[in-house]
Write a protein that holds these residues in place. Structure first.
Motif, PDB file in Angstrom:
ATOM      1  N   ASN A 276     -36.443   6.051  23.806  1.00  0.00           N
ATOM      2  CA  ASN A 276     -35.256   5.200  23.654  1.00  0.00           C
ATOM      3  C   ASN A 276     -34.667   5.232  22.242  1.00  0.00           C
ATOM      4  OD1 ASN A 276     -37.181   3.577  25.782  1.00  0.00           O
ATOM      5  ND2 ASN A 276     -35.024   3.533  26.366  1.00  0.00           N
ATOM      6  N   SER A 313     -32.758  -0.100  27.285  1.00  0.00           N
ATOM      7  CA  SER A 313     -31.775   0.466  28.209  1.00  0.00           C
ATOM      8  C   SER A 313     -31.808   1.990  28.157  1.00  0.00           C
ATOM      9  CB  SER A 313     -30.370  -0.034  27.863  1.00  0.00           C
ATOM     10  OG  SER A 313     -30.007   0.393  26.567  1.00  0.00           O
ATOM     11  N   ALA A 346     -27.297  -1.007  22.747  1.00  0.00           N
ATOM     12  CA  ALA A 346     -27.630  -1.071  24.175  1.00  0.00           C
ATOM     13  C   ALA A 346     -26.368  -1.308  24.994  1.00  0.00           C
ATOM     14  CB  ALA A 346     -28.641  -2.184  24.431  1.00  0.00           C
ATOM     15  N   GLY A 347     -26.227  -0.559  26.078  1.00  0.00           N
ATOM     16  CA  GLY A 347     -25.086  -0.731  26.968  1.00  0.00           C
ATOM     17  C   GLY A 347     -23.814  -0.073  26.489  1.00  0.00           C
TER      18      GLY A 347
END
Length: 515
Positions: A276, A313, A346-347
């Motif tokens: 990640n 994520s 994230a996202g």
């Protein structure tokens, strides 16, 4: 609204422990004092659920092992955020695996991969209470002894964390930090039904925090909120801040970066992606370096980079193809064991064309980014090193100049040690200096198979790796150990970045596949 410091929270929590005095509960009561300290109003009707005996630990921790009994006295290994801490058992002759504790019954705002308001305050509050404690006990979310259980991620233990400012504190006098965090207005209550005796108290503490408008129930700007404005900054500038922090840590000092907790816009080329985390680099020519330092001495350019932590994520594959040139918006922030990095992305990796101004953008695909960096472009320039050359880099004073770059070791090296963590991450050691500031290891965050023609031949134990020879490539980064050592890590993207040779046969298996 003037921003303050975290001492801002301290007046509130001192009141929660000691006596309080009544005063006019006026809506005009200031939320910040003249020094910018956050001081919400607390009167003498405030109930200190965390310290009044509303919840108590009902079984002893002395002489117990967390992995068999579900309870043990511990020490902090790493502070992560408001509701997650990594511990190790204190003075234990038994298992010393990391206890990744996910605090039961609470959900603090995020402060790492996805940064939310009051997340930083929650993180600092938890760290302060653990630093002040002379006894820390971690137990499972159950009323008696028993093996611990993982949370939904399969890597963290659902935990109750108990603290006291007394050494060897009796178990029934410990304070439940989980509840204390809720009471302080720094967490929502979440999933407490498995311990029915705690449910009413947790929700009463949350309702009271809302009534008194504490922290996340308040509508003011949190003291550590970075705002919404972004500033363009080069990876070279941020790289210099990372090095300054590492040098300060090595000398036992603390470095305060002017960019810390700042929202930044960056551009760079993907040098690697694993666990990640994206490793982003760019090339800066001599003219830029001379301008940056205000000198006229540089005759050659250099690469510089930063790592981007995407939280839990998933990052869509098109954004992390090696040699892709990206534009990213994020938050430059320090962490306990990974130093300065970019978070709060994230996202921001949408499937289709970007819809938000702060979404990641592919400026050049890997195919389009074909101008070598040394000629003024952004194409990766992957260096290949012999074993001797790479070991020399690891022990050199200039090793951090290579940070976040993609490196390749072109000779087989003997694997002298291996650690497989309880979350199945694998560390391979090729150098007896591992554990010092001149050592290194290779980190594998994926399943590894010894022979691509034998898909069931998985390397599943430490003995499978030790004694074999490997070539490897990946992004060069670092890890800060609990003892403060700064260990170089090479982060392969996948199993194709690792080439295995059996020691007993000397046969080359060829490139391996990640099954």
């Amino acid at each position: 609204m003037k921003k303050g410091k975290l001492a801002l929270l301290l007046p509130v929590f001192v009141m929660l422990v000691g006596g309080v005095t009544g005063c006019d509960n006026s809506s005009n009561h200031p939320r910040f004092d003249e020094d910018g300290n956050y001081t919400p109003y607390i009167d003498n009707k405030f109930i200190d659920y965390a310290h009044d005996g509303s919840v108590k630990l009902n079984h002893d921790y002395q002489g117990k092992d967390f992995y068999t009994d579900g309870i043990a006295e511990v020490e902090v290994l790493f502070y992560i955020d408001g509701d997650t801490t990594h511990f190790v058992q204190k003075d234990s002759t038994k298992s010393q695996d990391t206890i990744k504790a996910r605090y039961y019954g609470i959900d603090t705002p995020e402060s790492t991969g996805n940064v939310e308001k009051w997340g930083k305050e929650a993180s600092i509050f938890t760290q302060e209470k653990l630093e002040e404690a002379k006894t820390i006990v971690v137990s499972t979310a159950q009323e008696g002894y028993g093996k611990p259980e993982y949370d939904s991620t399969g890597s963290r233990y659902v935990s109750l964390v108990w603290v006291s400012d007394k050494e060897n504190c009796p178990y029934d006098e410990l304070v439940l930090l989980n509840l204390w965090i809720v009471q302080a207005g720094l967490s929502w209550v979440k999933n407490v039904l498995s311990m029915p005796d705690y449910v009413d108290t947790f929700y009463a503490a949350q309702d009271q925090a809302e009534k008194y408008m504490l922290c996340l129930w308040d509508d003011v700007i949190p003291p550590h909120w970075p705002g919404e404005e972004y500033t363009y900054v080069s990876l070279y500038q941020l790289h210099q801040e990372v090095i300054k922090d590492l040098e300060a840590r090595k000398n036992g000092e603390v470095y305060s970066s002017p960019w810390d907790n700042t929202r930044v816009l960056i551009q760079g080329t993907v040098a690697g992606y694993t666990n990640n985390t994206i490793y982003l680099v760019d090339y800066y020519d001599a003219e830029y370096l001379n301008d940056y330092w205000g000198v006229d001495t540089y005759t050659e350019g250099c690469w510089a980079g930063i790592n981007i932590f995407a939280g839990m994520s998933q990052v869509r594959s098109k954004y992390v193809v090696t040699n892709t040139y990206l534009q990213l918006y994020g938050l430059f922030q320090n962490s306990d064991n990974y130093g300065f990095q970019i978070t709060d992305v994230a996202g921001r990796f949408p499937a289709a064309t970007s819809y938000s101004p702060q979404d990641a953008q592919i400026v050049l695909t890997a195919e389009e980014n074909n101008i070598p960096g040394v000629d003024g472009g952004h194409m990766l320039d992957v260096e290949s090193y012999s074993q001797e050359e790479f070991l020399a880099i690891c022990s050199s004073e200039s090793k951090w100049d290579y940070l976040n770059q993609r490196v390749e070791v072109n000779e087989y090296m003997l694997c002298q040690g291996c650690t497989i963590t309880d979350s199945d991450n694998i560390y391979l050691y090729f150098d007896e200096r591992y554990g010092s500031n001149t050592g290194f290891s290779v980190f594998l965050g994926f399943n590894y198979y010894g022979n691509p023609n034998r898909p069931n031949d998985i390397f599943s134990t430490e003995d499978d790796f030790v004694g074999s020879y490997f070539k490897f490539s990946g992004a060069l980064t670092f890890h800060i150990t609990s003892s403060g050592n700064q260990i170089i890590l090479v982060m392969p993207n996948d199993a194709s970045d690792l080439l295995w040779q059996a020691a007993e046969t000397g046969s080359d298996t060829g490139d391996l596949q990640d099954a």
